[in-house]
Design a protein around this motif. Sequence first.
Motif, mmCIF file in Angstrom:
data_model
loop_
_atom_site.group_PDB
_atom_site.id
_atom_site.type_symbol
_atom_site.label_atom_id
_atom_site.label_comp_id
_atom_site.label_asym_id
_atom_site.label_seq_id
_atom_site.Cartn_x
_atom_site.Cartn_y
_atom_site.Cartn_z
ATOM 1 N N THR A 114 4.086 2.996 -4.765
ATOM 2 C CA THR A 114 3.954 2.238 -6.004
ATOM 3 C C THR A 114 2.560 1.636 -6.110
ATOM 4 O OG1 THR A 114 6.289 1.751 -5.763
ATOM 5 C CG2 THR A 114 5.099 0.446 -7.374
ATOM 6 N N ASN A 145 -2.593 -5.311 2.396
ATOM 7 C CA ASN A 145 -1.355 -4.830 3.006
ATOM 8 C C ASN A 145 -1.148 -5.440 4.386
ATOM 9 O OD1 ASN A 145 0.971 -3.147 2.752
ATOM 10 N ND2 ASN A 145 0.085 -1.750 4.270
ATOM 11 N N CYS A 194 7.267 -6.088 -8.618
ATOM 12 C CA CYS A 194 7.874 -4.801 -8.991
ATOM 13 C C CYS A 194 9.384 -4.820 -8.794
ATOM 14 C CB CYS A 194 7.262 -3.665 -8.171
ATOM 15 S SG CYS A 194 5.526 -3.425 -8.546
ATOM 16 N N LYS A 208 -1.829 2.467 5.921
ATOM 17 C CA LYS A 208 -1.766 3.167 4.626
ATOM 18 C C LYS A 208 -3.009 2.945 3.761
ATOM 19 C CE LYS A 208 3.279 3.109 4.190
ATOM 20 N NZ LYS A 208 3.909 1.889 4.724
ATOM 21 N N ALA A 247 0.827 -1.209 0.000
ATOM 22 C CA ALA A 247 0.000 0.000 0.000
ATOM 23 C C ALA A 247 0.864 1.262 0.000
ATOM 24 C CB ALA A 247 -0.914 -0.021 1.235
ATOM 25 N N SER A 283 -0.340 -3.941 7.107
ATOM 26 C CA SER A 283 -0.939 -3.141 8.190
ATOM 27 C C SER A 283 -2.035 -2.233 7.644
ATOM 28 C CB SER A 283 0.150 -2.317 8.863
ATOM 29 O OG SER A 283 0.741 -1.482 7.898
HETATM 30 N N1 LIG Z 1 10.262 -1.897 -11.276
HETATM 31 C C1 LIG Z 1 10.018 -0.627 -11.074
HETATM 32 O O1 LIG Z 1 10.056 0.189 -11.999
HETATM 33 C C2 LIG Z 1 9.645 -0.127 -9.711
HETATM 34 C C3 LIG Z 1 9.109 1.160 -9.563
HETATM 35 C C4 LIG Z 1 8.763 1.610 -8.291
HETATM 36 C C5 LIG Z 1 8.961 0.762 -7.183
HETATM 37 N N2 LIG Z 1 9.494 -0.480 -7.350
HETATM 38 C C6 LIG Z 1 9.657 -1.389 -6.174
HETATM 39 O O2 LIG Z 1 8.394 -1.497 -5.533
HETATM 40 C C7 LIG Z 1 8.577 -1.737 -4.136
HETATM 41 C C8 LIG Z 1 7.719 -0.777 -3.307
HETATM 42 O O3 LIG Z 1 8.142 0.562 -3.474
HETATM 43 P P1 LIG Z 1 7.328 1.763 -2.752
HETATM 44 O O4 LIG Z 1 8.001 3.014 -3.197
HETATM 45 O O5 LIG Z 1 5.869 1.611 -2.974
HETATM 46 O O6 LIG Z 1 7.676 1.489 -1.213
HETATM 47 P P2 LIG Z 1 6.955 2.073 0.093
HETATM 48 O O7 LIG Z 1 6.154 3.292 -0.223
HETATM 49 O O8 LIG Z 1 8.034 2.147 1.127
HETATM 50 O O9 LIG Z 1 5.912 0.899 0.514
HETATM 51 C C9 LIG Z 1 6.354 -0.340 0.939
HETATM 52 C C10 LIG Z 1 5.164 -1.279 1.142
HETATM 53 O O10 LIG Z 1 5.710 -2.571 1.374
HETATM 54 C C11 LIG Z 1 5.139 -3.118 2.569
HETATM 55 N N3 LIG Z 1 6.169 -3.985 3.164
HETATM 56 C C12 LIG Z 1 7.463 -3.677 3.414
HETATM 57 N N4 LIG Z 1 8.108 -4.752 3.906
HETATM 58 C C13 LIG Z 1 7.207 -5.770 3.960
HETATM 59 C C14 LIG Z 1 7.258 -7.128 4.385
HETATM 60 N N5 LIG Z 1 8.394 -7.646 4.842
HETATM 61 N N6 LIG Z 1 6.137 -7.859 4.296
HETATM 62 C C15 LIG Z 1 4.993 -7.339 3.811
HETATM 63 N N7 LIG Z 1 4.868 -6.053 3.404
HETATM 64 C C16 LIG Z 1 5.967 -5.278 3.482
HETATM 65 C C17 LIG Z 1 4.773 -1.927 3.419
HETATM 66 O O11 LIG Z 1 3.759 -2.334 4.345
HETATM 67 P P3 LIG Z 1 3.395 -1.464 5.677
HETATM 68 O O12 LIG Z 1 2.425 -0.422 5.228
HETATM 69 O O13 LIG Z 1 2.779 -2.484 6.584
HETATM 70 O O14 LIG Z 1 4.687 -0.917 6.187
HETATM 71 C C18 LIG Z 1 4.274 -0.954 2.343
HETATM 72 O O15 LIG Z 1 2.931 -1.233 1.995
HETATM 73 C C19 LIG Z 1 10.083 -1.616 -3.883
HETATM 74 O O16 LIG Z 1 10.631 -2.917 -3.851
HETATM 75 C C20 LIG Z 1 10.577 -0.849 -5.102
HETATM 76 O O17 LIG Z 1 11.946 -1.148 -5.379
HETATM 77 C C21 LIG Z 1 9.832 -0.942 -8.590
#
Ligand SMILES: NC(=O)c1ccc[n+]([C@@H]2O[C@H](COP(=O)([O-])OP(=O)(O)OC[C@H]3O[C@@H](n4cnc5c(N)ncnc54)[C@H](OP(=O)(O)O)[C@@H]3O)[C@@H](O)[C@H]2O)c1
Length: 267
Positions: free
Chosen positions: A125, A144, A207, A149, A122, A146
């Motif tokens: 991305t 998600n 992702c 978000k 959540a 938690s």
């Molecule tokens: N390929 C691409 O072009 C691209 C583009 C953008 C992002 N990404 C990837 O997408 C991912 C997310 O990026 P973001 O910017 O959205 O990050 P973010 O805003 O920090 O959000 C992270 C999310 O992951 C959850 N989370 C983290 N650790 C977890 C775990 N161990 N188990 C379950 N849920 C977990 C968090 O849950 P809580 O709310 O409970 O903390 C939150 O919902 C990253 O890996 C990033 O590298 C890839």
Amino acid sequence: MTKKFVIFGNPVEHSKSPQMQNAGLKYINFDGIYEKHHLIDGNIIKNIFLENNYSGANITVPHKEFAYENADIVEGIAKEIKAVNTYILKDGKVVAYNTDAPGFLKAIESFGKVKNVLLLGAGGTAKAISLALKEKGIRVTVLNRSEGKLEFFKNHNIPSFSWENFKPDIYDLVVNSTSAGLKDDYLPAPKELLEPILKNASFAFDCVYGKITPFLALARENNCEIKDGEDMLLHQGVLAFEYFTNTKADNKVIEAMRKGLRGEKIL
Ligand SMILES: NC(=O)c1ccc[n+]([C@@H]2O[C@H](COP(=O)([O-])OP(=O)(O)OC[C@H]3O[C@@H](n4cnc5c(N)ncnc54)[C@H](OP(=O)(O)O)[C@@H]3O)[C@@H](O)[C@H]2O)c1
């Protein structure tokens, strides 16, 4: 005069955007250079962009929301997402876009028609992906770890749940947009919850790029067609490239950028 493009992030050292964008610029003989800029304070992103005479920028973690707030003009789906990953300078104004959302849609085209998606995570991305799917008329449910978000999704009438209150349905595509699997070996949701969902699904997308995460491995074990995030990164970059250069990237340019991304020689 050589145009300067940049990626802002903190950290930014690991970014593969310069090698991807420079490959595209070189391929079309564009007089431009794309560099990294380690930006600590996202509040000053617009001033830094203007002071350095950049013509275009990409914005990565953790500055996408700051970049949205600082832009003079925000275009398209970014207005709803309230986070941007691309700036261009146009008639003295900083114009902002979100190309992550359309980049994701492009990346899942290879799966064919998708109707019902379970989106894990959540964060920023997930916001972009959920609104992109919704705009396309594809059903999306957010799950998600938690509750915290989930408000954004509820405000956009997107069904959203935490692990505790979730009752699974049948989905054709499951997407991991959490950071689980990026630098660790965690699944994005408990195995007991995830495995039956993947058994009934046809496709799984992560992702995270460049590796088979525990999520993709479990999906593959359960006979899903799997895909990592490389195409998402590529296509968000291609769309930004088109804004930067005011050109349309054909397949040859796209493949040059893919080679750049992979660190392969293009010419
Ligand atoms: N390929 C691409 O072009 C691209 C583009 C953008 C992002 N990404 C990837 O997408 C991912 C997310 O990026 P973001 O910017 O959205 O990050 P973010 O805003 O920090 O959000 C992270 C999310 O992951 C959850 N989370 C983290 N650790 C977890 C775990 N161990 N188990 C379950 N849920 C977990 C968090 O849950 P809580 O709310 O409970 O903390 C939150 O919902 C990253 O890996 C990033 O590298 C890839």
